[in-house]
Design an enzyme around this catalytic site. Structure first.
Site, mmCIF file in Angstrom:
data_model
loop_
_atom_site.group_PDB
_atom_site.id
_atom_site.type_symbol
_atom_site.label_atom_id
_atom_site.label_comp_id
_atom_site.label_asym_id
_atom_site.label_seq_id
_atom_site.Cartn_x
_atom_site.Cartn_y
_atom_site.Cartn_z
ATOM 1 N N GLY A 22 0.977 -1.073 -0.003
ATOM 2 C CA GLY A 22 0.080 0.012 -0.087
ATOM 3 C C GLY A 22 0.859 1.381 0.039
ATOM 4 N N ALA A 23 1.992 1.002 -0.698
ATOM 5 C CA ALA A 23 2.821 2.239 -0.685
ATOM 6 C C ALA A 23 2.574 3.439 -1.846
ATOM 7 C CB ALA A 23 4.259 1.690 -0.827
ATOM 8 N N ASN A 24 1.576 3.471 -2.331
ATOM 9 C CA ASN A 24 1.042 4.547 -3.377
ATOM 10 C C ASN A 24 0.492 5.753 -2.608
ATOM 11 O OD1 ASN A 24 -1.300 2.286 -3.252
ATOM 12 N ND2 ASN A 24 -2.154 4.083 -4.345
ATOM 13 N N GLY A 26 -0.540 7.766 1.485
ATOM 14 C CA GLY A 26 -0.576 7.743 2.669
ATOM 15 C C GLY A 26 0.548 7.652 3.479
ATOM 16 N N ILE A 27 0.311 6.729 4.596
ATOM 17 C CA ILE A 27 1.667 6.608 5.531
ATOM 18 C C ILE A 27 2.465 5.794 4.741
ATOM 19 C CG2 ILE A 27 0.449 7.417 7.643
ATOM 20 C CD1 ILE A 27 0.392 4.358 8.113
ATOM 21 N N GLY A 28 1.898 4.767 4.104
ATOM 22 C CA GLY A 28 2.645 3.865 3.163
ATOM 23 C C GLY A 28 3.688 4.576 2.309
ATOM 24 N N SER A 139 -3.894 -0.395 14.740
ATOM 25 C CA SER A 139 -4.468 0.996 14.901
ATOM 26 C C SER A 139 -4.772 1.186 16.575
ATOM 27 C CB SER A 139 -5.696 1.061 13.993
ATOM 28 O OG SER A 139 -6.567 1.961 14.412
ATOM 29 N N TYR A 165 -13.571 -3.550 11.823
ATOM 30 C CA TYR A 165 -12.105 -2.697 11.584
ATOM 31 C C TYR A 165 -11.406 -3.111 12.653
ATOM 32 C CZ TYR A 165 -8.646 0.725 11.061
ATOM 33 O OH TYR A 165 -7.378 1.516 10.681
#
Length: 299
Positions: A22-24, A26-28, A139, A165
């Site tokens: 998920g590095a595309n 936000g925090i990633g 989280s 979640y």
């Protein structure tokens, strides 16, 4: 523990390989940029390769984009099968938050299937390549989570997105604890750690399908949240700081919502070793993926 840890404290990562899911965005994306800036070879493992390429183009150093859809075990297996060489850091960052009831390719509830089971399978399939750490992003929502072994995938009870979640984020911490137990039992030097970003202004909040919740998120992101760079600091701290296995890093400020990273506490449910072992065994059964280093659940 220092209260002023920043990206300046990341060691030289030249010659090190870092995979971030998920590095595309936000925090990633922020973590990937920081690791690349420190000299690492950063592999952006993303569902949308075009978005991944756009993100990688903005980063310094060596980057690579590979497709990975954590909501498909076939995609996870294909990613792992195509991997060769050492992995210094595997950062399980990707996640979904409070969407309407949705199911993965295998029929798992999307949050449990993506946030936990997808990363569970990925980590175990890649583990023999990992030489450094497996970092999993949880989280503060883990605190209202519980593991419902009778209905993990919300097939019988009415769907509650926030409870689902919380379950998935509690599962992240239980996975980290049991992974570290197994690594230690196998005399492995690999560490399993976890982190949470506090309240970070990212796109994660905008997939709920609920206009009121998204409006609240817009206001919260502007007034309360730290930016994605700040939200990534606990992940980076968990990845490179001198901390023991099964550490949990989060922001050091008010209610762990923002501020420089430090080691933080977790709920009693996240410390339950029996539930952690049971969840591991159930996750192996659901994914068909086993711990590769030959340590039994009773070890």
């Amino acid at each position: 523990m220092t209260t002023s840890w920043s990206t300046n404290d990341i060691p030289d990562l030249t010659g090190r390989t870092v995979i971030i899911t998920g590095a595309n965005s936000g925090i990633g994306r922020a973590a990937a940029h920081a690791c690349a800036a420190a000299g690492g070879r950063v592999v952006l493992a993303v569902r949308d390769a075009d978005k991944g390429q756009a993100a990688a183009a903005s980063m310094p150093g060596k980057t690579e984009v590979r497709r990975l859809d954590l909501a498909s075990l076939q995609s996870v297996r294909e990613f792992a099968a195509g991997w060769e060489g050492e992995i210094d850091l595997l950062i399980n960052n990707a996640g979904v938050m409070v969407p309407p009831l949705t199911r993965t390719a295998e029929g798992f509830e999307l949050q449990f299937g993506t946030n936990h089971l997808g990363h569970f399978a990925l980590s175990n399939l890649l583990l023999e390549h990992v030489s450094g750490r497996v970092v999993t992003v949880s989280s503060t929502a883990h605190r209202f989570g519980s593991i419902d072994f009778d209905d993990l995938n919300w097939e019988r009870k009415p769907y509650k997105a926030w409870r689902a979640y919380g379950q998935s984020k509690l599962a992240n911490l239980l996975f980290t604890a049991e992974l570290q137990r197994r690594l230690s039992a196998a005399d492995s030097t690999v560490l399993a750690t976890a982190a949470h970003p506090g309240y970070a202004s990212t796109n994660l909040q905008f997939h709920s399908g609920r206009r009121l919740l998204e409006l609240i998120s817009v206001v919260g992101n502007r007034v309360i949240a730290q930016d994605a760079d700040g939200g990534a600091l606990p992940t980076l701290y968990a990845a490179v700081a001198d901390i023991p296995g099964n550490s949990f890093a989060g922001p050091g400020g008010f209610m762990e919502q923002r501020g420089a990273p430090k080691l933080v506490g977790r709920s009693d449910a996240a410390k339950d070793t029996d539930v952690a072992r049971r969840l591991w065994n159930v996750s192996e059964a659901l994914t068909g993926v086993r711990f590769p280093l030959g340590v039994s659940a009773a070890a």
